[in-house]
Scaffold this motif. Structure first.
Motif, PDB file in Angstrom:
ATOM      1  N   ILE A  25      46.655  62.250  56.892  1.00  0.00           N
ATOM      2  CA  ILE A  25      47.587  63.407  56.628  1.00  0.00           C
ATOM      3  C   ILE A  25      47.708  64.150  57.778  1.00  0.00           C
ATOM      4  N   SER A  26      46.592  64.434  58.437  1.00  0.00           N
ATOM      5  CA  SER A  26      46.799  65.312  59.595  1.00  0.00           C
ATOM      6  C   SER A  26      47.651  64.580  60.830  1.00  0.00           C
ATOM      7  N   ILE A  27      47.347  63.289  61.214  1.00  0.00           N
ATOM      8  CA  ILE A  27      48.381  62.334  61.871  1.00  0.00           C
ATOM      9  C   ILE A  27      49.664  62.778  61.505  1.00  0.00           C
ATOM     10  N   ALA A  28      50.110  62.741  60.211  1.00  0.00           N
ATOM     11  CA  ALA A  28      51.332  62.801  59.581  1.00  0.00           C
ATOM     12  C   ALA A  28      51.934  64.176  59.985  1.00  0.00           C
ATOM     13  N   LEU A  29      51.082  65.202  59.708  1.00  0.00           N
ATOM     14  CA  LEU A  29      51.435  66.533  59.827  1.00  0.00           C
ATOM     15  C   LEU A  29      51.757  66.789  61.329  1.00  0.00           C
ATOM     16  N   PHE A  30      50.828  66.245  62.115  1.00  0.00           N
ATOM     17  CA  PHE A  30      50.938  66.799  63.693  1.00  0.00           C
ATOM     18  C   PHE A  30      51.591  65.592  64.649  1.00  0.00           C
ATOM     19  N   ALA A  31      52.522  64.797  63.893  1.00  0.00           N
ATOM     20  CA  ALA A  31      52.951  63.548  64.666  1.00  0.00           C
ATOM     21  C   ALA A  31      53.611  63.883  65.926  1.00  0.00           C
ATOM     22  N   PRO A  32      54.567  64.892  66.086  1.00  0.00           N
ATOM     23  CA  PRO A  32      55.082  65.088  67.354  1.00  0.00           C
ATOM     24  C   PRO A  32      54.105  65.503  68.488  1.00  0.00           C
ATOM     25  N   LEU A  33      53.026  66.248  67.928  1.00  0.00           N
ATOM     26  CA  LEU A  33      51.902  66.621  69.061  1.00  0.00           C
ATOM     27  C   LEU A  33      51.191  65.410  69.540  1.00  0.00           C
ATOM     28  N   ILE A  34      50.906  64.541  68.550  1.00  0.00           N
ATOM     29  CA  ILE A  34      50.066  63.325  68.827  1.00  0.00           C
ATOM     30  C   ILE A  34      50.437  62.302  69.590  1.00  0.00           C
ATOM     31  N   ALA A  35      51.723  61.991  69.150  1.00  0.00           N
ATOM     32  CA  ALA A  35      52.328  61.042  69.724  1.00  0.00           C
ATOM     33  C   ALA A  35      52.771  60.882  70.987  1.00  0.00           C
ATOM     34  N   PRO A  36      52.071  59.911  71.866  1.00  0.00           N
ATOM     35  CA  PRO A  36      52.526  60.088  73.433  1.00  0.00           C
ATOM     36  C   PRO A  36      53.915  59.597  73.697  1.00  0.00           C
ATOM     37  N   HIS A  37      54.587  59.091  72.939  1.00  0.00           N
ATOM     38  CA  HIS A  37      55.925  58.833  73.197  1.00  0.00           C
ATOM     39  C   HIS A  37      56.901  58.968  72.306  1.00  0.00           C
ATOM     40  N   ASP A  38      58.277  58.900  72.551  1.00  0.00           N
ATOM     41  CA  ASP A  38      59.218  59.106  71.271  1.00  0.00           C
ATOM     42  C   ASP A  38      59.251  57.769  70.717  1.00  0.00           C
ATOM     43  N   PRO A  39      59.097  57.612  69.440  1.00  0.00           N
ATOM     44  CA  PRO A  39      59.162  56.250  68.760  1.00  0.00           C
ATOM     45  C   PRO A  39      60.340  55.556  68.740  1.00  0.00           C
ATOM     46  N   PHE A  40      61.445  56.274  69.262  1.00  0.00           N
ATOM     47  CA  PHE A  40      62.690  55.748  68.886  1.00  0.00           C
ATOM     48  C   PHE A  40      63.275  55.416  70.395  1.00  0.00           C
ATOM     49  N   VAL A  41      62.632  55.885  71.476  1.00  0.00           N
ATOM     50  CA  VAL A  41      63.336  55.251  72.875  1.00  0.00           C
ATOM     51  C   VAL A  41      62.853  53.922  73.201  1.00  0.00           C
ATOM     52  N   GLN A  42      64.007  53.293  73.711  1.00  0.00           N
ATOM     53  CA  GLN A  42      63.764  51.949  74.080  1.00  0.00           C
ATOM     54  C   GLN A  42      63.655  51.811  75.568  1.00  0.00           C
ATOM     55  N   ASP A  43      62.795  51.061  75.919  1.00  0.00           N
ATOM     56  CA  ASP A  43      62.709  50.606  77.448  1.00  0.00           C
ATOM     57  C   ASP A  43      62.588  49.170  77.383  1.00  0.00           C
ATOM     58  N   LEU A  44      63.867  48.571  77.666  1.00  0.00           N
ATOM     59  CA  LEU A  44      63.804  47.041  77.726  1.00  0.00           C
ATOM     60  C   LEU A  44      63.204  46.223  78.800  1.00  0.00           C
ATOM     61  N   ALA A  45      63.055  47.113  79.967  1.00  0.00           N
ATOM     62  CA  ALA A  45      62.161  46.550  80.927  1.00  0.00           C
ATOM     63  C   ALA A  45      60.879  46.549  80.626  1.00  0.00           C
ATOM     64  N   ASN A  46      60.413  47.267  79.845  1.00  0.00           N
ATOM     65  CA  ASN A  46      58.818  47.243  79.194  1.00  0.00           C
ATOM     66  C   ASN A  46      58.559  46.537  77.956  1.00  0.00           C
ATOM     67  N   ARG A  47      59.298  45.642  77.605  1.00  0.00           N
ATOM     68  CA  ARG A  47      59.101  45.166  76.180  1.00  0.00           C
ATOM     69  C   ARG A  47      58.033  44.186  76.119  1.00  0.00           C
ATOM     70  N   LEU A  48      57.234  44.254  74.920  1.00  0.00           N
ATOM     71  CA  LEU A  48      56.160  43.339  74.654  1.00  0.00           C
ATOM     72  C   LEU A  48      54.970  43.474  75.454  1.00  0.00           C
ATOM     73  N   GLN A  49      54.838  44.556  75.837  1.00  0.00           N
ATOM     74  CA  GLN A  49      53.489  44.808  76.751  1.00  0.00           C
ATOM     75  C   GLN A  49      52.287  44.629  75.823  1.00  0.00           C
ATOM     76  N   PRO A  50      51.234  44.116  76.448  1.00  0.00           N
ATOM     77  CA  PRO A  50      50.174  43.860  75.606  1.00  0.00           C
ATOM     78  C   PRO A  50      49.224  45.015  75.483  1.00  0.00           C
ATOM     79  N   LEU A  51      48.251  45.039  74.494  1.00  0.00           N
ATOM     80  CA  LEU A  51      47.263  46.272  74.483  1.00  0.00           C
ATOM     81  C   LEU A  51      46.799  46.638  75.742  1.00  0.00           C
TER      82      LEU A  51
END
Lengths: 251, 313
Positions: B60-86
């Motif tokens: 619930i806290s993650i959901a509430l503070f998603a914009p603060l926690i998330a390192p990137h924008d979840p919708f921004v595409q970067d085709l040069a960087n696709r399928l990067q490993p863990l």
């Protein structure tokens, strides 16, 4: 006519057409105002069923039931519940497990249109010998005797004239039974109540009542005074058997 | 009545605890808070339930503070960087087929999951409770009609019925929620009806009837409080199934629509690369697993605390 309760040719049935049980057969009795009337008999003899028919909890009945001279119809109105109240047999089953004493009594008072609920709840608790300390307890925080006192307070809340007692002490410890019976006697004297008391215990009936009806297989065998019962003047052999079974305790 | 102990004492934690555990509560509020506190103490004894609760609080806290926690924008595409490993540069959980950060998408996906779960949990048990208690208390024809309708809903496999609803209503999260709720209420109705049948013949219901209470008051004030605890338990245990059903609809492309970071839809997208780039589908799968497990653990603990058969006497 000063009868509090009059029953004529009452039949009560349970179940559907396929498996109809004729629980009470043509029962008649009269309870005078202010009297204490006992209904005795073995289990399944229909004594509790008569109480259920009076209160409307057993809807399949015919015959005549008169409360303070007024005949009852198929439905009970609010006025009826202000006149007649009932105390159930098992105080462990008759109190809502999630409601505190305060909720039980307050809702009852509210339903009967009282508005000074706070004072009345305290008064009722005092009347049944429970202090204000018990007011906000839940049933699981009370003993059997205390629960039955709460149930009695609930029945007294609408200030009824007639109290129906369905084996009010049979689920309690012997030591508590006497307390509850004495409480009921005191309340009857204080509020001028009429009692109809169901019991299988002749000693209890002898202690509490002035008159008793003996029932077997859904029929009233005879109505006799407690004095006659003590003297052993019985008209029906079954009453004799009942008396003999508890002979050493009735006196 | 004395007014002195109407309010909790302000000094010290120990006296507040005593106030809450008092055997002789002196006000309605104290009695209610005391009952709640004792329930909490019982729940705290169950360590697995506390683990479940902790996971859910974190979610619930993650959901509430998603914009603060998330390192990137979840919708921004970067085709040069696709399928990067863990563990690759800047992408702890790697990237998906369009180069979006999987961790950020999981974090935002928590919002969608909670949204679905909360809506279903609000709709299905309430409908079930209404239908079940009315059916059980009224009996007769009302009971027959309501229970046959329930039977019809129960006769279909849940996901298939939800699919049919979504197909008819159109794809999307709201319709998925509606479809899941419509298929989830019958078991609650059955359960509420069974409880009502045992409750309605009890002496305390007879007693309140003898005070002139009407059927509506009896159902709402006397039967519901006894049904609700078992419903709550059932809902928490069903949450896992609801999350999976929502994920299943998302996986089939009938729930949340791309580019929405719904966990089921993310698995669906990752499916194509599951052999070469396993983490794309596995990470959202692990998230679903963790949340489902948390709800199950909590539900199990709540059952021990709320079971009316235990606390009734």
């Amino acid at each position: 006519m000063n009868a509090a309760l009059e029953i004529n040719a009452l039949n009560v049935y349970f179940g559907d057409h396929g498996a109809l049980v004729h629980a009470v057969k043509s029962a008649s009795l009269t309870v005078a105002k202010g009297a204490s009337f006992g209904l005795v008999g073995e289990s399944g003899s229909g004594k509790s069923t008569i109480l259920k028919a009076i209160t409307g909890l057993a809807p399949q009945w015919n015959g005549e039931i008169k409360v303070e001279g007024r005949p009852l119809g198929a439905k009970r109105d609010r006025n009826f519940y202000k006149t007649v109240q009932m105390v159930f047999q098992d105080p462990y089953a008759s109190l809502h497990p999630r409601q505190s004493v305060d909720q039980v009594l307050s809702e009852t008072l509210y339903l009967h249109g009282f508005r000074d609920i706070d004072d009345r709840v305290n008064q009722l608790l005092q009347d049944v010998g429970l202090g204000p300390a018990f007011r906000f307890r839940y049933p699981h925080q009370l003993s059997g005797g205390q629960r039955q006192r709460v149930a009695i307070a609930r029945a007294l809340a609408p200030q009824p004239d007639i109290l129906l007692l369905d084996e009010p002490t049979s689920a309690l410890d012997v030591s508590v039974q006497a307390e509850i019976l004495n409480l009921l006697s005191d309340l009857r004297a204080a509020h001028g109540l009429t009692f109809v008391m169901v019991s299988h215990d002749l000693a209890v009936v002898a202690h509490m009542c002035d008159q008793a009806a003996v029932m077997q297989h859904g029929e009233i065998l005879e109505v006799l005074s407690i004095d006659a019962m003590r003297a052993g003047q019985t008209a029906h052999p079954y009453t004799r058997t009942l008396l003999d079974a508890s002979a050493n305790r009735v006196a | 009545m004395s007014m002195t102990s109407q309010t909790p004492p302000s000094s010290g934690g120990q006296s507040l605890r005593q106030w809450l555990l008092s055997d002789t509560p002196t006000s309605r509020r104290q009695a209610r808070l005391s009952a709640l506190y004792q329930g909490w103490l019982a729940l705290r004894q169950n360590h697995m339930a506390m683990v479940g609760l902790a996971i859910l609080v974190v979610l619930i806290s993650i959901a509430l503070f998603a914009p603060l926690i998330a390192p990137h924008d979840p919708f921004v595409q970067d085709l040069a960087n696709r399928l990067q490993p863990l563990g690759s540069e800047g992408h702890l959980l790697g990237t998906d087929s369009l180069g979006r950060d999987i961790l950020s998408r999981l974090i935002y996906g928590a919002r969608i999951t909670l949204y679905i779960v909360a809506l279903v949990a609000l709709i299905a048990p309430v409908v079930g409770l209404l239908v079940g208690t009315i059916s059980g208390y009224a009996g007769g024809w009302t009971d027959v009609i309501l229970m046959r309708i329930t039977d019809i809903f129960l006769a279909f496999p849940r996901l298939v019925l939800a699919l049919a609803f979504v197909a008819a209503l159109g794809a999307g999260i709201e319709n998925a929620v509606l479809a899941i709720s419509l298929t989830a209420w019958p078991p609650y109705a059955r359960m509420a009806r069974a409880e009502t049948l045992t409750i309605r013949s009890s002496d305390y219901i007879s007693a309140i009837r003898l005070q002139g209470a009407g059927p509506l008051r009896i159902i709402i004030k006397h039967i519901w409080p006894l049904c609700i605890s078992s419903l709550i338990v059932r809902v928490t245990l069903d949450m896992a199934g609801i999350i999976l059903a929502a994920a299943g609809l998302g996986f089939l492309g009938l729930g949340a629509q791309p580019p929405s970071p719904e966990w089921g839809a993310m698995i669906s997208e990752g499916r194509r690369f599951i052999l070469d780039h396993w983490w794309v589908a596995t990470m959202p799968g692990l998230a679903i697993f963790a949340v489902s497990l948390a709800f199950n653990l909590l539900g199990d603990g709540l059952r021990d605390v709320l079971d009316p058969k235990d606390s009734a006497s």
